[in-house]
Design a protein around this motif. Sequence first.
Motif, PDB file in Angstrom:
ATOM      1  N   THR A 290      19.888  31.214 -16.999  1.00 53.33           N
ATOM      2  CA  THR A 290      20.369  31.027 -18.364  1.00 53.33           C
ATOM      3  C   THR A 290      21.849  31.352 -18.423  1.00 53.33           C
ATOM      4  OG1 THR A 290      18.200  31.626 -19.265  1.00 53.33           O
ATOM      5  CG2 THR A 290      20.079  31.680 -20.770  1.00 53.33           C
ATOM      6  N   ILE A 291      22.663  30.368 -18.795  1.00 55.36           N
ATOM      7  CA  ILE A 291      24.114  30.554 -18.854  1.00 55.36           C
ATOM      8  C   ILE A 291      24.595  30.307 -20.280  1.00 55.36           C
ATOM      9  CG2 ILE A 291      24.368  29.850 -16.444  1.00 55.36           C
ATOM     10  CD1 ILE A 291      25.473  27.167 -17.495  1.00 55.36           C
ATOM     11  N   THR A 292      25.790  30.791 -20.582  1.00 55.65           N
ATOM     12  CA  THR A 292      26.433  30.547 -21.873  1.00 55.65           C
ATOM     13  C   THR A 292      27.480  29.465 -21.680  1.00 55.65           C
ATOM     14  OG1 THR A 292      26.112  32.849 -22.521  1.00 55.65           O
ATOM     15  CG2 THR A 292      27.713  31.565 -23.781  1.00 55.65           C
ATOM     16  N   GLY A 293      27.303  28.343 -22.365  1.00 54.10           N
ATOM     17  CA  GLY A 293      28.172  27.203 -22.157  1.00 54.10           C
ATOM     18  C   GLY A 293      29.139  26.965 -23.290  1.00 54.10           C
ATOM     19  N   LYS A 294      29.458  25.716 -23.496  1.00 53.61           N
ATOM     20  CA  LYS A 294      30.436  25.317 -24.501  1.00 53.61           C
ATOM     21  C   LYS A 294      29.973  25.702 -25.892  1.00 53.61           C
ATOM     22  CE  LYS A 294      33.300  21.224 -25.351  1.00 53.61           C
ATOM     23  NZ  LYS A 294      33.439  19.780 -25.026  1.00 53.61           N
ATOM     24  N   GLY A 295      30.878  26.252 -26.692  1.00 51.40           N
ATOM     25  CA  GLY A 295      30.524  26.674 -28.042  1.00 51.40           C
ATOM     26  C   GLY A 295      29.563  27.840 -28.077  1.00 51.40           C
ATOM     27  N   ASN A 296      29.534  28.654 -26.990  1.00 57.01           N
ATOM     28  CA  ASN A 296      28.648  29.817 -26.895  1.00 57.01           C
ATOM     29  C   ASN A 296      27.173  29.447 -26.997  1.00 57.01           C
ATOM     30  OD1 ASN A 296      30.180  32.437 -26.603  1.00 57.01           O
ATOM     31  ND2 ASN A 296      31.265  31.550 -28.340  1.00 57.01           N
ATOM     32  N   LYS A 297      26.838  28.205 -26.636  1.00 52.13           N
ATOM     33  CA  LYS A 297      25.440  27.788 -26.641  1.00 52.13           C
ATOM     34  C   LYS A 297      24.808  28.146 -25.302  1.00 52.13           C
ATOM     35  CE  LYS A 297      26.392  23.565 -27.531  1.00 52.13           C
ATOM     36  NZ  LYS A 297      26.297  22.109 -27.773  1.00 52.13           N
ATOM     37  N   GLU A 298      23.634  28.744 -25.383  1.00 53.91           N
ATOM     38  CA  GLU A 298      22.919  29.083 -24.164  1.00 53.91           C
ATOM     39  C   GLU A 298      22.051  27.919 -23.712  1.00 53.91           C
ATOM     40  OE1 GLU A 298      20.736  32.678 -24.681  1.00 53.91           O
ATOM     41  OE2 GLU A 298      22.425  33.900 -24.054  1.00 53.91           O
ATOM     42  N   ARG A 299      21.945  27.755 -22.407  1.00 52.42           N
ATOM     43  CA  ARG A 299      21.049  26.739 -21.866  1.00 52.42           C
ATOM     44  C   ARG A 299      20.567  27.195 -20.492  1.00 52.42           C
ATOM     45  NH1 ARG A 299      25.964  24.414 -20.120  1.00 52.42           N
ATOM     46  NH2 ARG A 299      25.891  23.497 -18.023  1.00 52.42           N
ATOM     47  N   GLN A 300      19.474  26.613 -20.083  1.00 52.05           N
ATOM     48  CA  GLN A 300      18.931  26.901 -18.766  1.00 52.05           C
ATOM     49  C   GLN A 300      19.320  25.793 -17.796  1.00 52.05           C
ATOM     50  OE1 GLN A 300      14.686  27.647 -18.982  1.00 52.05           O
ATOM     51  NE2 GLN A 300      15.044  29.848 -19.004  1.00 52.05           N
ATOM     52  N   ILE A 301      19.786  26.181 -16.624  1.00 51.77           N
ATOM     53  CA  ILE A 301      20.077  25.224 -15.572  1.00 51.77           C
ATOM     54  C   ILE A 301      19.033  25.386 -14.470  1.00 51.77           C
ATOM     55  CG2 ILE A 301      22.549  25.169 -16.054  1.00 51.77           C
ATOM     56  CD1 ILE A 301      22.920  27.023 -13.621  1.00 51.77           C
ATOM     57  N   LEU A 302      18.848  24.332 -13.692  1.00 54.48           N
ATOM     58  CA  LEU A 302      17.930  24.352 -12.555  1.00 54.48           C
ATOM     59  C   LEU A 302      18.736  24.406 -11.265  1.00 54.48           C
ATOM     60  CD1 LEU A 302      15.179  21.728 -13.498  1.00 54.48           C
ATOM     61  CD2 LEU A 302      14.899  24.190 -13.264  1.00 54.48           C
ATOM     62  N   ILE A 303      18.456  25.401 -10.425  1.00 55.93           N
ATOM     63  CA  ILE A 303      19.159  25.563  -9.154  1.00 55.93           C
ATOM     64  C   ILE A 303      18.193  25.238  -8.016  1.00 55.93           C
ATOM     65  CG2 ILE A 303      20.428  27.152  -7.665  1.00 55.93           C
ATOM     66  CD1 ILE A 303      21.088  28.807 -10.122  1.00 55.93           C
ATOM     67  N   PRO A 304      18.459  24.192  -7.226  1.00 55.64           N
ATOM     68  CA  PRO A 304      17.577  23.870  -6.102  1.00 55.64           C
ATOM     69  C   PRO A 304      17.503  25.027  -5.106  1.00 55.64           C
ATOM     70  CG  PRO A 304      19.114  22.079  -6.552  1.00 55.64           C
ATOM     71  CD  PRO A 304      19.568  23.239  -7.365  1.00 55.64           C
ATOM     72  N   ARG A 305      16.413  25.112  -4.392  1.00 54.67           N
ATOM     73  CA  ARG A 305      16.191  26.217  -3.453  1.00 54.67           C
ATOM     74  C   ARG A 305      17.283  26.278  -2.375  1.00 54.67           C
ATOM     75  NH1 ARG A 305      11.946  29.436  -1.871  1.00 54.67           N
ATOM     76  NH2 ARG A 305      12.023  30.147   0.293  1.00 54.67           N
ATOM     77  N   THR A 306      17.671  25.100  -1.852  1.00 57.49           N
ATOM     78  CA  THR A 306      18.683  25.090  -0.802  1.00 57.49           C
ATOM     79  C   THR A 306      20.016  25.657  -1.293  1.00 57.49           C
ATOM     80  OG1 THR A 306      19.187  22.797  -1.394  1.00 57.49           O
ATOM     81  CG2 THR A 306      17.653  23.166   0.432  1.00 57.49           C
ATOM     82  N   LEU A 307      20.366  25.376  -2.544  1.00 58.98           N
ATOM     83  CA  LEU A 307      21.591  25.929  -3.105  1.00 58.98           C
ATOM     84  C   LEU A 307      21.452  27.424  -3.338  1.00 58.98           C
ATOM     85  CD1 LEU A 307      24.403  25.751  -4.255  1.00 58.98           C
ATOM     86  CD2 LEU A 307      23.447  24.902  -6.409  1.00 58.98           C
ATOM     87  N   MET A 308      20.292  27.861  -3.820  1.00 60.33           N
ATOM     88  CA  MET A 308      20.077  29.291  -4.026  1.00 60.33           C
ATOM     89  C   MET A 308      20.199  30.053  -2.707  1.00 60.33           C
ATOM     90  SD  MET A 308      19.629  31.703  -6.205  1.00 60.33           S
ATOM     91  CE  MET A 308      18.984  31.001  -7.733  1.00 60.33           C
ATOM     92  N   GLN A 309      19.775  29.466  -1.621  1.00 65.13           N
ATOM     93  CA  GLN A 309      19.901  30.124  -0.313  1.00 65.13           C
ATOM     94  C   GLN A 309      21.368  30.337   0.048  1.00 65.13           C
ATOM     95  OE1 GLN A 309      17.687  27.275   1.994  1.00 65.13           O
ATOM     96  NE2 GLN A 309      15.764  28.431   1.867  1.00 65.13           N
ATOM     97  N   ARG A 310      22.207  29.353  -0.218  1.00 65.23           N
ATOM     98  CA  ARG A 310      23.636  29.496   0.069  1.00 65.23           C
ATOM     99  C   ARG A 310      24.291  30.501  -0.868  1.00 65.23           C
ATOM    100  NH1 ARG A 310      23.112  23.892   0.448  1.00 65.23           N
ATOM    101  NH2 ARG A 310      24.376  23.467  -1.401  1.00 65.23           N
ATOM    102  N   LEU A 311      23.884  30.490  -2.130  1.00 64.03           N
ATOM    103  CA  LEU A 311      24.422  31.460  -3.087  1.00 64.03           C
ATOM    104  C   LEU A 311      24.047  32.884  -2.679  1.00 64.03           C
ATOM    105  CD1 LEU A 311      23.611  29.586  -6.427  1.00 64.03           C
ATOM    106  CD2 LEU A 311      25.896  30.013  -5.503  1.00 64.03           C
ATOM    107  N   TRP A 312      22.813  33.069  -2.199  1.00 64.40           N
ATOM    108  CA  TRP A 312      22.356  34.396  -1.793  1.00 64.40           C
ATOM    109  C   TRP A 312      23.150  34.910  -0.596  1.00 64.40           C
ATOM    110  CZ3 TRP A 312      19.881  38.428  -3.556  1.00 64.40           C
ATOM    111  CH2 TRP A 312      19.386  39.382  -2.668  1.00 64.40           C
TER     112      TRP A 312
END
Length: 460
Positions: A290-312
């Motif tokens: 859950t991130i805070t985007g444009k106009g302080n609106k919150e939204r949920q993004i989907l992170i693929p597993r392969t990307l999460m592995q690199r982020l970790w």
Amino acid sequence: MMQKKSVSIHKVRFNVGALPVFSGVVNDHGIRVIEYRADHWVDNFPLIWSNDRQFDALEINLFLEHRYKGLYRAPKRAARSNPLGGISLKTLQSIANSLCIFLSWLEEKNVDWRQVTAQAATQRAKYWLPVYRFRKFLIDLIQAKSLGRDSANLYMTHVRQFYEWARRRGTIEKLPFEYQQLHIKPSNEHLDINSIFSMAHRLSGITVQTSDLTIPRKYRQKSLPSDQLSPYTREELSALYGTRYINSPARRLWVDLALFTGMRAFEIAQFQEAHVVDPSTSDMSSYHATITGKGNKERQILIPRTLMQRLWRYKNCDERIRRVMKWEVKNGTDCDKPLFINRSGLGISEKSVSNTAIFARNELSLSGCILDRSFHDLRSTYATNLAKYMLDKGLESGFIEFKLMALLGHSNFSTTRKYLNFARTVTFDSEMKGWSDTIFDGIDTRLVGDYQHLLRGSDG
């Protein structure tokens, strides 16, 4: 010699700490200095200065401080990007810009914004109040093609919020504008969309609250050619990822986050380390954040597993841990940490992220390769590829629009629909066929699962 503007914005290092008291120190102007028992310094805090309207400027600056500290209209869960609980510095600067324009107009017309009662109880008399005269001033700029309708509405929204704050504070006795209950029915162009999620509102519509300060839709300007989508082609992405500049682990992740999740540059700069989890502890194919985007609106993004592995891996690398130690010296250990921190121990800026494409483009130009794309075009690439992917999966157009709107944080369907329309084109299909299957394989189960859940709900 150019004359200095009477009303201007100054970005300063400002203390918004708690429990202010007068100290025994007097500055060069003979004014006692204020000290805080709990300091909280903010760099590049926007403050408004006026040569002739100093008291009005002070009132606006107090409003800005209250917005930033969350004392008025605190956004939901805003503490993720602002430890004080208020709006982000980026949003604050946008508000300051709107109110600077408003104060400049007040000074030029020599009117008092505190005039909130019309001389007669008629609609015509009401429009002589300063706030409506400012609205007319913006409409004149729109008609002269010097200002866009969306920008004008943003200015009026910030002015309206300032008046609402002043009314709550007791500076003015009443609001000079009115609220309206607007009932929106679906237009005919939406009725032919096979959209299972909107069935409940298809016939009845929805009711929203608005004010009579908005700019009428008849002043909306036609879209310019520059508004058209410019997603990367497969060859352009290969060229971008092949540059030496993108070889930096952090910069590559910035590109990955924009391309695989649709995040904007400032959202990546504010991305929290708490969003990054260890994928080895589960077999999930994708992750929510859950991130805070444009106009302080919150939204949920989907992170693929392969990307999460690199982020970790990046989160726990030695270089980042050294930067985190510097960040904690400046901010303490209790505050939420951004994932991306520079060598000085500060959170990266939006400009650092958005300039990634510029530096890569300059590098490619030395070898004769022209890459006419921006960093924001990565977001367009994500949206159009995801739309195409869902179309190929046989999902309904209404669901695709709904899902894209949620994942991208759009406010209306018209913005989202252009990605869907673009994804249907033959050119896009021939260039990107097969590539999207690789990109979105990690979130396939989540998307199709959401769709099947809606189907079961409609059957019940």
